[in-house]
Scaffold this motif. Structure first.
Motif, mmCIF file in Angstrom:
data_model
loop_
_atom_site.group_PDB
_atom_site.id
_atom_site.type_symbol
_atom_site.label_atom_id
_atom_site.label_comp_id
_atom_site.label_asym_id
_atom_site.label_seq_id
_atom_site.Cartn_x
_atom_site.Cartn_y
_atom_site.Cartn_z
ATOM 1 N N UNK A 1 0.826 -1.210 0.000
ATOM 2 C CA UNK A 1 0.000 0.000 0.000
ATOM 3 C C UNK A 1 0.856 1.254 0.000
ATOM 4 N N UNK A 2 1.965 1.226 0.771
ATOM 5 C CA UNK A 2 2.851 2.395 0.802
ATOM 6 C C UNK A 2 3.504 2.623 -0.551
ATOM 7 N N UNK A 3 3.893 1.559 -1.204
ATOM 8 C CA UNK A 3 4.493 1.700 -2.534
ATOM 9 C C UNK A 3 3.479 2.245 -3.527
ATOM 10 N N UNK A 4 2.231 1.788 -3.427
ATOM 11 C CA UNK A 4 1.191 2.285 -4.332
ATOM 12 C C UNK A 4 0.917 3.769 -4.093
ATOM 13 N N UNK A 5 0.919 4.193 -2.821
ATOM 14 C CA UNK A 5 0.703 5.607 -2.507
ATOM 15 C C UNK A 5 1.836 6.476 -3.039
ATOM 16 N N UNK A 6 3.045 5.920 -3.093
ATOM 17 C CA UNK A 6 4.184 6.665 -3.618
ATOM 18 C C UNK A 6 4.223 6.665 -5.142
ATOM 19 N N UNK A 7 3.256 5.981 -5.757
ATOM 20 C CA UNK A 7 3.177 5.974 -7.214
ATOM 21 C C UNK A 7 4.042 4.926 -7.883
ATOM 22 N N UNK A 8 4.532 3.949 -7.121
ATOM 23 C CA UNK A 8 5.378 2.903 -7.696
ATOM 24 C C UNK A 8 4.526 1.923 -8.491
ATOM 25 N N UNK A 9 5.041 1.520 -9.637
ATOM 26 C CA UNK A 9 4.367 0.497 -10.430
ATOM 27 C C UNK A 9 4.587 -0.867 -9.801
ATOM 28 N N UNK A 10 3.886 -1.869 -10.321
ATOM 29 C CA UNK A 10 4.059 -3.212 -9.783
ATOM 30 C C UNK A 10 5.493 -3.705 -9.996
ATOM 31 N N UNK A 11 6.061 -3.382 -11.151
ATOM 32 C CA UNK A 11 7.440 -3.792 -11.417
ATOM 33 C C UNK A 11 8.408 -3.105 -10.470
ATOM 34 N N UNK A 12 8.189 -1.813 -10.221
ATOM 35 C CA UNK A 12 9.051 -1.087 -9.276
ATOM 36 C C UNK A 12 8.869 -1.620 -7.858
ATOM 37 N N UNK A 13 7.644 -1.968 -7.503
ATOM 38 C CA UNK A 13 7.395 -2.539 -6.182
ATOM 39 C C UNK A 13 8.111 -3.866 -6.022
ATOM 40 N N UNK A 14 8.055 -4.683 -7.057
ATOM 41 C CA UNK A 14 8.740 -5.969 -7.006
ATOM 42 C C UNK A 14 10.245 -5.773 -6.868
ATOM 43 N N UNK A 15 10.798 -4.872 -7.652
ATOM 44 C CA UNK A 15 12.250 -4.686 -7.669
ATOM 45 C C UNK A 15 12.769 -3.994 -6.406
ATOM 46 N N UNK A 16 12.047 -3.005 -5.900
ATOM 47 C CA UNK A 16 12.575 -2.181 -4.816
ATOM 48 C C UNK A 16 12.076 -2.582 -3.439
ATOM 49 N N UNK A 17 10.940 -3.263 -3.368
ATOM 50 C CA UNK A 17 10.358 -3.594 -2.071
ATOM 51 C C UNK A 17 10.372 -5.092 -1.803
ATOM 52 N N UNK A 18 9.867 -5.871 -2.760
ATOM 53 C CA UNK A 18 9.662 -7.301 -2.514
ATOM 54 C C UNK A 18 10.976 -8.080 -2.570
ATOM 55 N N UNK A 19 11.737 -7.920 -3.625
ATOM 56 C CA UNK A 19 12.958 -8.719 -3.791
ATOM 57 C C UNK A 19 13.989 -8.491 -2.683
#
Length: 282
Positions: free
Chosen positions: A160-178
């Motif tokens: 949710x925080x990544x979505x609020x910051x405007x991150x795409x799903x790919x950016x979320x995967x690369x910067x948050x999940x991995x």
């Protein structure tokens, strides 16, 4: 507790003793091995079997090919597994249950060898390295492990925080999940590396060029050739070749297993955590 420890000690001995015997036999003389003198320590220490293996150009080429298959295959498989497991773990992904059902279906039923061979042939991958890298690049069991990890070990608040910051799903995967999935990536890499290192059936089916053979095929051929070698003129030389063939089997086992034994300690601490994630929840 004492009974459990005793049972574990017995199981450990049953596993370790054959390994010790194999290593001891590989460092013993052919005559000592064939006469049954070797138990758990080398007798008449000899490196003849290892010299025969490591000075063979086919073995070195097989090592090189297996390293390529293991490294490239692991990178491809881990990338594709993460790419399919991540969307399946997201509750907002429409149709994820249907896709998961289709994936699990392939664990129970497959097209068979002939249809798979025809697909590989039609894609032009026969007798190429791609035949060992692409057809079995994704393991359904590994997808299930990765999907469970992403769903249960990454807090929803981070998405949710990544979505609020405007991150795409790919950016979320690369910067948050991995960055939070290092145990999972270590487990997937270990599983796929061991599979690629030990596989030989696909090479038997899809490869004809000896320059592309992985190490397992080379070792198999060496065992067959050394076992059937009867061209020596001198009787004593024939007997020595037969004795050496027996010791060669043990040396080949050690040589082929060594890379995996070296890699495993570096990822062992992640293995239990990565595999068991999501299995038990309080």
């Amino acid at each position: 507790m004492i009974v459990v420890k005793l049972m574990l000690a017995i199981l450990l001995a049953l596993v370790v003793m054959p390994l010790i015997y194999i290593v001891a036999s590989s460092f013993s003389s052919p005559a000592a091995v064939n006469s049954g003198q070797v138990k758990f320590w080398p007798v008449e220490f000899s490196l003849e079997a290892y010299q025969s293996v490591l000075t063979n150009a086919e073995v070195l080429r097989g090592y090189y090919n297996s390293l390529i298959y293991a490294i490239a295959g692991t990178l491809i498989s881990v990338t594709l597994t993460v790419a399919i497991a991540y969307p399946l773990s997201r509750r907002t992904f429409y149709g994820r249950n249907v896709l998961m059902t289709l994936l699990i279906f392939t664990m129970l039923f497959s097209g068979g060898l002939i249809p798979t061979y025809m697909v590989v042939h039609d894609l032009g991958m026969l007798d190429t390295r791609w035949a060992l890298l692409i057809p079995n690049a994704i393991g359904v069991w590994q997808v299930i492990i990765a999907r469970t990890f992403f769903a249960n070990s990454v807090p929803e608040e981070l998405y949710e925080a990544a979505a609020l910051d405007g991150a795409s799903e790919l950016r979320t995967l690369r910067s948050v999940v991995l960055p939070l999935s290092k145990p999972l990536l270590a487990v997937l890499a270990l599983m796929y590396t061991i599979y690629q290192w030990n596989t030989y059936f696909d090479a038997l089916v899809y490869l004809k060029d000896p320059d592309l053979y992985p190490l397992q095929i080379v070792l198999r051929n060496m065992l067959l050739l050394n076992t059937a070698r009867t061209g020596a003129v001198d009787l004593a030389q024939q007997m020595h070749q037969l004795q050496l063939a027996n010791v060669l089997k043990y040396a080949l086992i050690v040589v082929s297993s060594l890379p995996v034994l070296i890699i495993y300690p570096f990822v062992a601490r992640h293995f239990t955590k990565g595999v068991m994630v999501g299995a038990v929840k309080g």
